[in-house]
Design a protein around this motif. Structure first.
Motif, PDB file in Angstrom:
ATOM      1  N   CYS A 137       0.830  -1.211   0.000  1.00  0.00           N
ATOM      2  CA  CYS A 137       0.000   0.000   0.000  1.00  0.00           C
ATOM      3  C   CYS A 137       0.861   1.256   0.000  1.00  0.00           C
ATOM      4  O   CYS A 137       0.577   2.209  -0.740  1.00  0.00           O
ATOM      5  CB  CYS A 137      -0.929   0.009   1.206  1.00  0.00           C
ATOM      6  N   LYS A 194       1.087   3.974  -3.085  1.00  0.00           N
ATOM      7  CA  LYS A 194       0.791   5.397  -2.893  1.00  0.00           C
ATOM      8  C   LYS A 194       1.943   6.249  -3.426  1.00  0.00           C
ATOM      9  O   LYS A 194       1.724   7.220  -4.146  1.00  0.00           O
ATOM     10  CB  LYS A 194       0.539   5.694  -1.414  1.00  0.00           C
ATOM     11  N   SER A 224      -3.533  10.935   4.159  1.00  0.00           N
ATOM     12  CA  SER A 224      -4.006   9.658   4.694  1.00  0.00           C
ATOM     13  C   SER A 224      -4.214   8.661   3.558  1.00  0.00           C
ATOM     14  O   SER A 224      -4.305   9.037   2.382  1.00  0.00           O
ATOM     15  CB  SER A 224      -5.331   9.850   5.436  1.00  0.00           C
ATOM     16  N   TYR A 225      -4.311   7.418   3.933  1.00  0.00           N
ATOM     17  CA  TYR A 225      -4.590   6.381   2.947  1.00  0.00           C
ATOM     18  C   TYR A 225      -5.949   6.635   2.303  1.00  0.00           C
ATOM     19  O   TYR A 225      -6.109   6.464   1.104  1.00  0.00           O
ATOM     20  CB  TYR A 225      -4.534   4.997   3.597  1.00  0.00           C
ATOM     21  N   ASP A 226      -6.912   7.077   3.098  1.00  0.00           N
ATOM     22  CA  ASP A 226      -8.256   7.366   2.585  1.00  0.00           C
ATOM     23  C   ASP A 226      -8.212   8.469   1.530  1.00  0.00           C
ATOM     24  O   ASP A 226      -8.848   8.364   0.479  1.00  0.00           O
ATOM     25  CB  ASP A 226      -9.183   7.762   3.744  1.00  0.00           C
ATOM     26  N   THR A 227      -7.448   9.520   1.785  1.00  0.00           N
ATOM     27  CA  THR A 227      -7.311  10.602   0.805  1.00  0.00           C
ATOM     28  C   THR A 227      -6.663  10.094  -0.471  1.00  0.00           C
ATOM     29  O   THR A 227      -7.094  10.427  -1.581  1.00  0.00           O
ATOM     30  CB  THR A 227      -6.496  11.763   1.399  1.00  0.00           C
ATOM     31  N   TYR A 228      -5.618   9.285  -0.315  1.00  0.00           N
ATOM     32  CA  TYR A 228      -4.947   8.693  -1.474  1.00  0.00           C
ATOM     33  C   TYR A 228      -5.933   7.885  -2.320  1.00  0.00           C
ATOM     34  O   TYR A 228      -5.979   8.029  -3.542  1.00  0.00           O
ATOM     35  CB  TYR A 228      -3.773   7.830  -1.009  1.00  0.00           C
ATOM     36  N   VAL A 229      -6.741   7.054  -1.689  1.00  0.00           N
ATOM     37  CA  VAL A 229      -7.721   6.229  -2.415  1.00  0.00           C
ATOM     38  C   VAL A 229      -8.723   7.119  -3.146  1.00  0.00           C
ATOM     39  O   VAL A 229      -9.058   6.859  -4.306  1.00  0.00           O
ATOM     40  CB  VAL A 229      -8.431   5.242  -1.466  1.00  0.00           C
ATOM     41  N   LYS A 230      -9.179   8.186  -2.501  1.00  0.00           N
ATOM     42  CA  LYS A 230     -10.124   9.107  -3.140  1.00  0.00           C
ATOM     43  C   LYS A 230      -9.491   9.795  -4.352  1.00  0.00           C
ATOM     44  O   LYS A 230     -10.141   9.958  -5.384  1.00  0.00           O
ATOM     45  CB  LYS A 230     -10.636  10.128  -2.133  1.00  0.00           C
TER      46      LYS A 230
END
Length: 119
Positions: free
Chosen positions: A72, A76, A106-112
């Motif tokens: 992950c 990223k 954050s990982y969430d921001t990266y995914v978005k």
């Protein structure tokens, strides 16, 4: 995923060494990262407590959890390098700045971001 940039960098380095060299020890990690052996031992001990790394006969190995986390993190970083390059940033700058950005979002921001750009 992590609470500090240092832990992420150690984890990525361990993943790279594991996949390029196979077996390696703390001293190899110290040489690869350019850090002192006591610093490496301290960081590896923390990663072991988190269940991300284990050691058998002095040889370091990522656990399944550590492998997934490393993948992950590297994904990223690669995404951010490519994004910056596509925006016209030269490769060296893109690599340096992607390393800084990856620890800030954050990982969430990266995914978005990845989903928004269709990647």
């Amino acid at each position: 995923m992590f609470h500090n940039e240092s832990g992420e960098n150690y984890l990525k380095a361990i993943f790279i060494l594991q996949n390029t060299r196979g077996e390696f020890r703390r001293s190899d990690l110290a040489d690869y990262m350019g850090y002192s052996r006591p610093s490496i031992s301290n960081a590896v001990d923390k990663l072991m407590k988190q269940g991300l790394v284990n050691s058998r006969d002095g040889v370091l190995h990522l656990t399944e959890k550590g492998t997934q986390a490393s993948i992950c993190l590297l994904d990223k970083y690669d995404f951010l390098v490519e994004l910056l390059k596509n925006c016209g940033v030269d490769l060296d700058t893109a690599k340096r700045e992607a390393c800084e950005i990856e620890h800030s979002i954050s990982y969430d921001t990266y995914v978005k971001m990845k989903n928004k750009l269709g990647r």
